[in-house]
Motif scaffolding. Sequence first.
Motif, PDB file in Angstrom:
ATOM      1  N   THR A 102       0.817  -1.220   0.000  1.00  0.00           N
ATOM      2  CA  THR A 102       0.000   0.000   0.000  1.00  0.00           C
ATOM      3  C   THR A 102       0.846   1.264   0.000  1.00  0.00           C
ATOM      4  O   THR A 102       0.606   2.184  -0.793  1.00  0.00           O
ATOM      5  N   LYS A 138       2.326   1.962  -3.275  1.00  0.00           N
ATOM      6  CA  LYS A 138       1.320   2.491  -4.197  1.00  0.00           C
ATOM      7  C   LYS A 138       1.152   3.987  -3.986  1.00  0.00           C
ATOM      8  O   LYS A 138       1.105   4.765  -4.929  1.00  0.00           O
ATOM      9  N   ALA A 158      -1.954   5.949 -10.722  1.00  0.00           N
ATOM     10  CA  ALA A 158      -1.100   6.783  -9.869  1.00  0.00           C
ATOM     11  C   ALA A 158      -0.663   8.052 -10.593  1.00  0.00           C
ATOM     12  O   ALA A 158      -0.414   9.076  -9.972  1.00  0.00           O
ATOM     13  N   VAL A 162      -4.990   7.311  -5.908  1.00  0.00           N
ATOM     14  CA  VAL A 162      -4.783   6.061  -5.187  1.00  0.00           C
ATOM     15  C   VAL A 162      -6.137   5.384  -5.074  1.00  0.00           C
ATOM     16  O   VAL A 162      -7.118   6.018  -4.718  1.00  0.00           O
TER      17      VAL A 162
END
Lengths: 413, 795, 171
Positions: free
Chosen positions: A61, A64, A195, A205
């Motif tokens: 996460t 990301k 992104a 996101v």
Amino acid sequence: MTEYLLLRHRDLPDIDQLPIYRANGGFAAFEKALKTQQPVDVLNTVKASGLRGRGGAGFPTGTKWSFLPNTIWPHYVVANADESEPGTFKDREILERNPFQFLEGLMLACFAVQAQAGYIYLRGEFWPLAQKLNQRIAELEQAGLLGDHILGTDYTLRLYTHLGAGAYICGEETALLESIEGKLGQPRLRPPFPAVSGLFGKPTVINNVETLTNVPLIVDRGADWFKTLGTEDSPGVKIFSLSGRINRPGNYELPFGVTFRTLIDQYGGGILGGKAVKAIMPAGASSTILVADDRTLDTPMDYKSVAAIGGQLGSASVIILDETVNMADLVNQTVHFFKHESCGKCTPCREGTYWMAHITDRLAAGQPSPQDAALLGSVARQMQNKCLCALGEFSTMAVVSALEKFPQDFGIS
Amino acid sequence: MTKQITLTIDNQVITAPEGMLIVDAAKQAGVNIPVFCYHPKMEPVGMCRMCLVDVGRPMVDRATGQTVLDADGRPKIGFGPKLETACTTPVSEGMVVITESEKVKAARKDVLEFLLTSHPLDCPVCDKGGECPLQNLTLAHGPGESRFLYSDKQHLNKRVPLGELIFLDRERCIQCGRCTRFQHDVVDDPVIGFYQRGRALEIVTLSEPGFDSIFSGNTTDICPVGALTTADFRFGARPWEMKPAASICNHCPVGCNLTFNVRREAAANGRTVIKRVLPRQNEQVNEIWICDKGRFVYQYTESPDRLTQPLIRKNGELVPASWNEALDLAAQKLKGSQPLLLAGGRLSNEALFNLRQVTEALGGQSRLYTHMSGGDIAVQAGLTAGSNLGALGKGDAILVVASDLHAEAPLWWLRVKQAAARGAALIVLTARPTRLDKFARFALRYAPGGEGAALTTLLSGEGEAATAFADAQNAIVFYGSDGLDWVGTERVARLSAELLDKTGHLGRPNNGLVPVWPRANDQGAFELGYAPATDLPAALRSAAVVWIAAADPAGDDPALAEALDAAGFVMVQELFLTETARRADIVFPAQAFTEQEGSFTSGERRVQRFYPAVSPLPDTRPDFAITAQVGQRLDLKLADNAVSLVFDQLAQVVPAFNGLTFPALAETAPQWPEIARSDLYYGGTSYDNQQGLGVHLAAPKAPLHLPELSPAVPLPAGLVALPVTRLYDQGALIARTELLRGRLSPAAVWMHPATAEQQGLSEGQSVEVLLSGRKASRTVCLDDTLPQGLLIALR
Amino acid sequence: MNLLLQQSSAEVQQILAHYPAEHRRAAVMPLLFLAQRTTGRVDSQALVDIAEITGISSTDVASIMGFYTLFHAEEDGGGRFRVQVCTDMPCALRGSRQFLAAFCEALGIQPGQTTPDGLITVEEVKCLAACDHAPFLQVQGDGELTDYPDQTVESALALVETLRQKPWARY
């Protein structure tokens, strides 16, 4: 499980009320972050924690979040509450019973990537949940936790719910963005990735509900704490949605690394009617079907270990199949699911799911035929590695694994 | 200069510009990667999965960032586990693409087998058979058999009208999205779309009328299967039975390149007839598109109303006569007469030339029948060789003044819109909003009568729009006659030319004035020395002999009909017995442009040849020949047997045409992208251009001389409607086109609802308005996009 | 005449405020739900109204409507209440197919059909994310959607009775 981290309502049934949530540490992390930290600090904490996406892909996460360029604005965070994978019902429980922890997680994510607007994409069938969420968002605005100058800082954030309308494909990141934008819910080409070019063409996101629900804990208690839970490859706890031929279906919050056997016997109370377990689908309908032999049953439920035995943990939507289940019938149902949900954009999935459904109809109707079984396998393999998105690919997995591992159910000796 | 990338495709080392897609780079190198959804004129979507190829890239060490080398010191190439779509992947340095591996071949076979599960085996009865990319690619790459059970096949509606012009066969559609993407992204008419999802995906239209787009016919060209067909061609003929005839559209000043597909038919007594109209590729004019008017309007040429015999007035009645009788009489009357020639702009250069030769020899006046002024300026300030709207982009400017391009010259609307998308500064200066506004950087309005003042403001250099125009590297001004007549267009033309001159945008390629003439060859007429009549009624009334060719003043204006009645001897060359022809003393039956050959000069000053498509209707003759034959009887040396001879004469006499030869007009050059007939992969039924790309007229040598501006004429009092053009109007030719009958604009006056209320008018009411200086009766129609107080009506 | 704007102006503005002004198109889905709430179907006037509000063509609005299973076009028919029973794989493993068959038999209709009084349509739907509460159904109607977990034929029939008694919602 001594203390629930995500399904906190099981310890505190009224935690869906803002005062109770706050009285029990709620929004402490958010306040701490806004008042004492920089967005990048929150991002780095989440990154260090090793938290992986809980929607099925298991992507780190924090990594990301770090992909968003700080040269293109605004940024957006979208919470994926489209929960449509058959066998998955964990996000529903979070949204129903512990909504503020999810919201706080979303708000922290927004802060971390400096987004001033967050969208919650709920599947259309979650209409009642969306109504309640809207009320809760309004409550947060009244409490000064959302809106302009939150808690006296210069951070502004607004949250909006957006309802889907019955399309599983809209759980796919880019199809979800298309859906919010008012276009057909069909996946986009990648690159560019969300992104860089996501919602309304801006850096975005997209995180699963459960993923975000972990974030307040991580910010509050630290990355190191989080890593003490679960396994090295899959830190933290996971909500396992257990369903199928099990005595006690439901959501079970357990650390990664608990075995299938433990989940089935200890938590699930064993198979209905004491029957023998036949197979496990750990990732809902998008699973490689695993034969429920000892090897499988003793496999720890984490991303790496399940992959090692040729399966995927995915969203941990564990569907239990027992000896009463005929695989031809089962596969017919999964194929019909994917056929119904195929967006139609790419040839292999659009035509392949339709074709497979005709074959599985015949096989499930008790016309076992080695030719049909072989054809089914061939069509499924023909779809693989050609589809525009994961739906088409995943639609073949149960088919191929069922044919391979349970040939007798398809009339192949 | 775009960076060049070196890559290998099937062991061929090639270079391609950065950003080019693998599929295009391969095509340039002679490698045809099969596609369905991809089309070079649209953004790729990677939907059909037909173009999957093996793509390898130089491997890079993650830690060091260095290229990994093999034993021979060459970059090690890593291939992905999956095939990639060539249409969505741009080339990159050192890339290796393999299109003929077993994996790729199997993938193509698989995709085709998938497509053919629901696609019906209609080839024997499908219009597309013989020019069908699906057929071709199946033969090249597909399986010979399908394992799909016939009983599982979907049965869908095979005759779905999307409007009355385009038909959809739902079974044949392979959901490639080319048609919806064309409509949405290329021509901004999102009137067709996908409905439902998965296998049930189907094309629908909800516009009223259905498929309400003037570009709808193009979707039948780019459809890679026989799903979309045009109403006129459906079940018409097999492609191999038809011959192509190159032509130029006769209906607007763009000069789109066409191909008529024709076939000899017993039903037509052995004559060739037109089966359908397709675009002919000319990347500098219309690319591969045509509008629906150009595609469907040809039907009027086949109308049973066509004149087939010369007519002479005897005892007050028009009676059939022989050609000799009619020609002799014409010559007799013309001798010593100083005739008034009124020619229409749909005539070819050759016809116009011959007409003028006769008139000048007799000391008469050669007049172009038009409401639009500025021709004398346009021949000085127009575009020159090397100009190409497709080259305009960032740093350039386009000003569109007093024109509704979408209605008057659709392909220019498209090209200007695309130039704006590439970054050109588009300035729209009109009295009312048009479909170009949303693409404009500056969408400016002027009140009726204020066009001159608005242009003067631009001339002053004040304001952002003026600056953008002045600073542009290249600038083109399109001027039209939207809401204007003679005086207004003169003003606009002159001020536009002055603006171009002042800002240094004349005399070089991609700079100049483009008039949006009402007719296809008005520019040609002006280049040949025609001038409009300043007072046509007076000229008609006082003329002893009037020669009218391809014009219908009496049908357009009762005042002109009256004036014509007062004229002396009237000779008319026409296709139909129009109001004008009815009043003539001699009527010559002329050929339609589909039956003759010649050249037109487009509004961009490009001279293009058109060729005969169908056998001429007996006993018609081409306009140039009729005129020459009259002239010959007056001892003038005019060629009546070959247009090339006329053109040669023309090229000697008319300065702008000096040095041009008829064969030069027929020269072609390879065009990119290869998407016409010869190309089997990008597909499409548009035609490659084998018969001429046309030649631009040179810039005039003399310095720009702008005439004095006539004083502005104030708008009259009363209910004034401004004259405008609609693509499908009430003209004599289009009225005889059955296909477009449902789309003709009504004889209405449009106004804002508030204006109607103010005037005490209601929708549907009949009202008398002042239109172009005369009274006209029109039906009230409400349109809330119009500025309040502004009334418009079809010219 | 934009009926949707006329009848629900405040709600339309609220919906539009959720998205950036230059991306009005994003309001299509919530507007479709709004247009559908009175009759359970989106009529052709609503398609035109939504097109006007969002700045896209009515064909494009219809395109969105047709893509999703929870939007119902005028010609889709259906009663005031759509009783949507999940018969997808996890629920089927727990008897949902038998439940549906018995339920429909008791109502005297086939799955997909509407009761003679025109009020109740029973539909089979895909996974509703409540696999631990099978047989599970939801009711879409009157602009709302309500969940009913752990159903039996008796409880479902009782639910139908309640629905039959419900006064029409006012919007």
